[in-house]
Design an enzyme around this catalytic site. Structure first.
Site, PDB file in Angstrom:
ATOM      1  N   TYR A 127      14.301 -32.240 -14.716  1.00 49.94           N
ATOM      2  CA  TYR A 127      13.004 -32.057 -15.360  1.00 49.94           C
ATOM      3  C   TYR A 127      11.843 -32.487 -14.466  1.00 49.94           C
ATOM      4  O   TYR A 127      10.708 -32.527 -14.925  1.00 49.94           O
ATOM      5  CB  TYR A 127      12.931 -32.868 -16.663  1.00 49.94           C
ATOM      6  CG  TYR A 127      13.616 -32.217 -17.852  1.00 49.94           C
ATOM      7  CD1 TYR A 127      14.994 -32.172 -17.933  1.00 49.94           C
ATOM      8  CD2 TYR A 127      12.866 -31.677 -18.892  1.00 49.94           C
ATOM      9  CE1 TYR A 127      15.623 -31.592 -19.026  1.00 49.94           C
ATOM     10  CE2 TYR A 127      13.493 -31.097 -19.997  1.00 49.94           C
ATOM     11  CZ  TYR A 127      14.858 -31.064 -20.055  1.00 49.94           C
ATOM     12  OH  TYR A 127      15.470 -30.501 -21.146  1.00 49.94           O
ATOM     13  N   ASP A 208      31.251 -33.386 -19.370  1.00 49.74           N
ATOM     14  CA  ASP A 208      32.051 -32.353 -20.049  1.00 49.74           C
ATOM     15  C   ASP A 208      33.033 -32.989 -21.030  1.00 49.74           C
ATOM     16  O   ASP A 208      33.231 -32.503 -22.146  1.00 49.74           O
ATOM     17  CB  ASP A 208      32.760 -31.442 -19.036  1.00 49.74           C
ATOM     18  CG  ASP A 208      33.484 -32.210 -17.940  1.00 49.74           C
ATOM     19  OD1 ASP A 208      33.262 -33.429 -17.789  1.00 49.74           O
ATOM     20  OD2 ASP A 208      34.296 -31.588 -17.221  1.00 49.74           O
ATOM     21  N   ASP A 232      19.487 -34.076 -23.190  1.00 46.09           N
ATOM     22  CA  ASP A 232      18.901 -32.977 -23.960  1.00 46.09           C
ATOM     23  C   ASP A 232      20.015 -32.217 -24.679  1.00 46.09           C
ATOM     24  O   ASP A 232      19.958 -31.979 -25.888  1.00 46.09           O
ATOM     25  CB  ASP A 232      18.143 -32.059 -22.989  1.00 46.09           C
ATOM     26  CG  ASP A 232      17.546 -30.852 -23.681  1.00 46.09           C
ATOM     27  OD1 ASP A 232      16.981 -31.020 -24.775  1.00 46.09           O
ATOM     28  OD2 ASP A 232      17.645 -29.735 -23.130  1.00 46.09           O
ATOM     29  N   ASP A 236      21.403 -32.526 -28.929  1.00 42.68           N
ATOM     30  CA  ASP A 236      21.441 -31.385 -29.852  1.00 42.68           C
ATOM     31  C   ASP A 236      22.846 -31.232 -30.433  1.00 42.68           C
ATOM     32  O   ASP A 236      23.019 -30.989 -31.625  1.00 42.68           O
ATOM     33  CB  ASP A 236      21.057 -30.079 -29.132  1.00 42.68           C
ATOM     34  CG  ASP A 236      19.560 -29.805 -29.154  1.00 42.68           C
ATOM     35  OD1 ASP A 236      18.788 -30.760 -29.379  1.00 42.68           O
ATOM     36  OD2 ASP A 236      19.161 -28.646 -28.947  1.00 42.68           O
TER      37      ASP A 236
HETATM   38  C1  IPM Z   1      13.576 -31.516 -26.498  1.00 42.85           C
HETATM   39  C2  IPM Z   1      13.172 -30.104 -26.170  1.00 42.85           C
HETATM   40  C3  IPM Z   1      12.362 -30.118 -24.879  1.00 42.85           C
HETATM   41  C4  IPM Z   1      13.254 -30.661 -23.793  1.00 42.85           C
HETATM   42  C5  IPM Z   1      11.779 -28.744 -24.493  1.00 42.85           C
HETATM   43  C6  IPM Z   1      10.934 -28.179 -25.601  1.00 42.85           C
HETATM   44  C7  IPM Z   1      11.012 -28.777 -23.213  1.00 42.85           C
HETATM   45  O1  IPM Z   1      14.288 -29.288 -26.070  1.00 42.85           O
HETATM   46  O2  IPM Z   1      12.694 -32.325 -26.810  1.00 42.85           O
HETATM   47  O3  IPM Z   1      14.763 -31.833 -26.457  1.00 42.85           O
HETATM   48  O4  IPM Z   1      14.005 -29.914 -23.163  1.00 42.85           O
HETATM   49  O5  IPM Z   1      13.220 -31.859 -23.571  1.00 42.85           O
HETATM   50 MN    MN Z   2      16.171 -30.336 -26.485  1.00 38.78          MN
END
Ligand code: IPM
Ligand code: MN
Length: 339
Positions: A127, A208, A232, A236
């Site tokens: 990033y 992984d 990230d 999720d």
């Molecule tokens: C998150 C989102 C962001 C990220 C995006 C929107 C840039 O997915 O907050 O996890 O990748 O960090």
């Molecule tokens: Mn994200």
């Protein structure tokens, strides 16, 4: 002694951001604390109105506040020179720790027995924004930057958080078998720091394997600490184990500022319909309360949310029949009952 007045900056942003943030704000106002709110502009709407998705005035408002509550932003694809304001915010204010808790709810969409926190490094890695193309656009390079300084502070934060939460394990997630220098440095720093926390065991795991174990046996995890991109993705994944993005909350925490945000996006197709689930924003407000050293009230908010979910006092995405306002009200009346 007089009660402190907490200054909170509200950044509703685009799409459903405003609808969910106003529920979180109402909830804060229902608590026995004193608030002073200031709103700021952020996102694509701000860009269209003011020429910048993250105006200086917004940064100043965040810096002035004790803590910030952020909704969501829409990032237009293919708009040259447009940078995601949330990424800029994290980097400009050095909000280096992205904290994403996942706890089981009594709901069919949630697995049981899960209580984990993903601690994601929030300022570097892939990033860092250092990208270039070579060979007439046929070769693209992104630099993965890992520093000792950023690794140290995020790994310390993970161990400290484990202690605060009464956990006894931190899982350090990397891919040092392939990314020998970058992930290798992150791993090395973790191995140096871990002995300072003899009450917390350090476990290491390849990313992984971690992705697989999160599906196979998520109850084994307590605190997961990892670099930006892995965090990230894994956060999720973890959120889907316990009800998904409608309930996933997070905090971006730095030394001088902290910005709390629901993990979901701006959902433009839901905007303006009073249908969005406010729980992720409300749980982010609960994290803000913890950060302001009002953890008993943060716990109370979480307890109220748990009760509403268990009694189906929720929006349609969770199988309920409430709209956004009603779902926010349900949590507030539960809080009034508990107070
Ligand atoms: C998150 C989102 C962001 C990220 C995006 C929107 C840039 O997915 O907050 O996890 O990748 O960090
Ligand atoms: Mn994200």
């Amino acid at each position: 002694m007089s009660q402190p007045v907490y200054r909170v900056c509200l950044l509703p942003g685009d799409g459903i951001g405003g609808e969910v943030i106003s529920q979180a704000q109402r909830l804060l106002q229902a608590l026995p604390l004193q608030w002073e709110f200031e709103s700021g502009e952020i996102g694509f709407g701000a860009y269209q109105r003011l020429g910048s998705p993250l105006p200086e005035a917004t940064l100043a408002a965040i810096r002035r506040a004790d803590a910030t509550l952020f909704g969501a932003v829409t990032t237009p694809p293919n708009l040259a020179g447009y940078a995601s304001p949330i990424l800029r915010l994290r980097q400009t204010l050095d909000l280096y720790a992205n904290i994403r808790p996942c706890r089981s709810f009594q709901h069919p969409s949630s697995r049981q027995g899960i209580n984990l926190v993903v601690v994601r490094e929030n300022t570097e890695d892939l990033y860092s924004g250092v990208e270039r193309v070579e060979d007439n656009g046929n070769r693209a390079i992104s630099e993965m930057i890992i520093t000792r300084r950023a690794s140290e502070r995020i790994i310390r934060q993970a161990f400290e958080l484990a202690r605060q939460l009464g956990f006894n394990k931190v899982t350090v997630v990397h891919k040092a078998n392939v990314l020998r220098e970058t992930c290798g440095l992150f791993r090395k720093v973790a191995l140096e720091i871990a002995p300072n926390y003899p009450d917390v065991a350090m476990q290491e795991m390849l990313v992984d394997t971690c992705a697989m174990e999160l599906v196979r046996q998520p109850e084994q995890f307590q605190v997961i600490v990892t670099t930006n991109l892995f965090g990230d993705i894994l956060s999720d994944e973890a959120s889907m184990l316990v009800g998904g993005l409608g309930v996933a909350c997070s905090g971006n925490i730095g030394k001088n500022s902290a910005v709390f945000e629901p993990v979901h996006g701006s959902a433009p197709n839901l905007a303006g319909q009073n249908k969005a689930n406010p729980i992720a924003a409300i749980l982010s407000a609960a994290m803000l309360l913890d950060y302001l050293e009002q953890k008993p009230l943060g716990d109370l908010v979480r307890q109220a949310v748990e009760a509403c979910i268990a009694h189906n006092q929720v929006t349609q995405d969770l199988g309920g029949i409430l709209n956004t306002t009603e779902a926010g009200e349900a949590v507030i009346s539960e809080i009034r009952r508990l107070l």
